[in-house]
Structures are given as structure tokens and as C-alpha cells.
Design a protein around this motif. Sequence first.
Motif, short mmCIF file in Angstrom:
data_model
loop_
_atom_site.label_atom_id
_atom_site.label_comp_id
_atom_site.label_asym_id
_atom_site.label_seq_id
_atom_site.Cartn_x
_atom_site.Cartn_y
_atom_site.Cartn_z
N PRO A 25 1.19 -0.95 -0.50
CA PRO A 25 0.18 0.15 0.19
C PRO A 25 0.53 1.12 0.24
O PRO A 25 1.61 1.25 0.64
CB PRO A 25 -1.12 -0.17 1.27
CG PRO A 25 0.16 -0.98 1.70
CD PRO A 25 0.45 -1.60 1.04
N PRO A 26 0.43 2.46 -0.70
CA PRO A 26 0.81 4.00 -0.46
C PRO A 26 1.42 3.66 0.81
O PRO A 26 0.37 3.73 1.85
CB PRO A 26 0.32 4.48 -1.79
CG PRO A 26 -1.09 4.12 -1.58
CD PRO A 26 -1.12 2.34 -0.51
N THR A 27 3.03 4.90 0.81
CA THR A 27 2.83 5.12 2.20
C THR A 27 2.55 6.95 2.58
O THR A 27 2.05 7.07 1.34
CB THR A 27 4.37 5.39 2.56
OG1 THR A 27 4.29 6.58 1.58
CG2 THR A 27 5.32 4.43 2.40
N LEU A 32 -0.23 11.01 -0.13
CA LEU A 32 -0.10 12.99 -0.33
C LEU A 32 0.05 13.90 -1.51
O LEU A 32 0.02 14.66 -2.36
CB LEU A 32 1.21 14.34 1.04
CG LEU A 32 1.42 15.15 0.88
CD1 LEU A 32 -0.22 15.58 1.13
CD2 LEU A 32 2.19 15.48 1.70
N ASN A 33 1.24 12.93 -2.57
CA ASN A 33 2.16 13.87 -3.18
C ASN A 33 0.41 12.86 -4.45
O ASN A 33 0.33 13.99 -5.50
CB ASN A 33 2.78 12.53 -4.17
CG ASN A 33 4.39 12.63 -3.62
OD1 ASN A 33 4.18 14.07 -2.52
ND2 ASN A 33 5.34 12.11 -3.42
N TYR A 34 -0.14 11.92 -4.16
CA TYR A 34 -1.05 11.79 -4.66
C TYR A 34 -2.52 12.75 -4.86
O TYR A 34 -3.46 12.91 -6.01
CB TYR A 34 -2.16 10.19 -4.65
CG TYR A 34 -1.18 9.40 -5.04
CD1 TYR A 34 -0.20 9.32 -6.08
CD2 TYR A 34 -1.28 8.21 -4.07
CE1 TYR A 34 0.80 8.44 -6.06
CE2 TYR A 34 -0.51 7.02 -4.57
CZ TYR A 34 0.33 6.65 -5.58
OH TYR A 34 1.75 5.73 -5.89
N ILE A 35 -2.39 13.03 -3.86
CA ILE A 35 -3.71 14.09 -3.96
C ILE A 35 -3.29 15.11 -4.40
O ILE A 35 -4.11 16.59 -4.91
CB ILE A 35 -4.08 14.42 -1.87
CG1 ILE A 35 -5.11 13.03 -1.34
CG2 ILE A 35 -4.45 15.70 -1.90
CD1 ILE A 35 -4.77 13.14 0.01
#
Length: 56
Positions: A25-27, A32-35
Motif C-alpha cells: 500500500p502507498p505510504t 499526499l503526492n497523489y492528492i
Amino acid sequence: MRYTTEDGGRLNNFAIEPKMYKAEPPTKRQQLNYIIMGLGALVLVAGLVFVAASVS
């Protein structure tokens, strides 16, 4: 090259399959980077729609 022999002596070639692994799963940092990237894309699309509407 990998191949199997079927009934009647026919050869059947198969692609070499990559090794399987479990996705992690993403950290929190990646989330936060995806958002941030999603918000940037939303602003870009909204800006393009605004420019297109104002030109026409």
C-alpha cells in the motif's frame, strides 16, 4: 525458449511470465503526492474549461 509438447508431437510456445509480487500500500507521503497531483490536474482542467468557455 520454453515450450511444451502436446498430444501428437505439436510444440506449444509460451511467453516467459514475470515473477509475481505483492503490491504494497502507498505510504503517507505517496498518498499526499497523489492528492497534490489530483488537485493540480483538477485546477488545470478547470482552467482549460474556463478558457474554452470564455473564447467561444
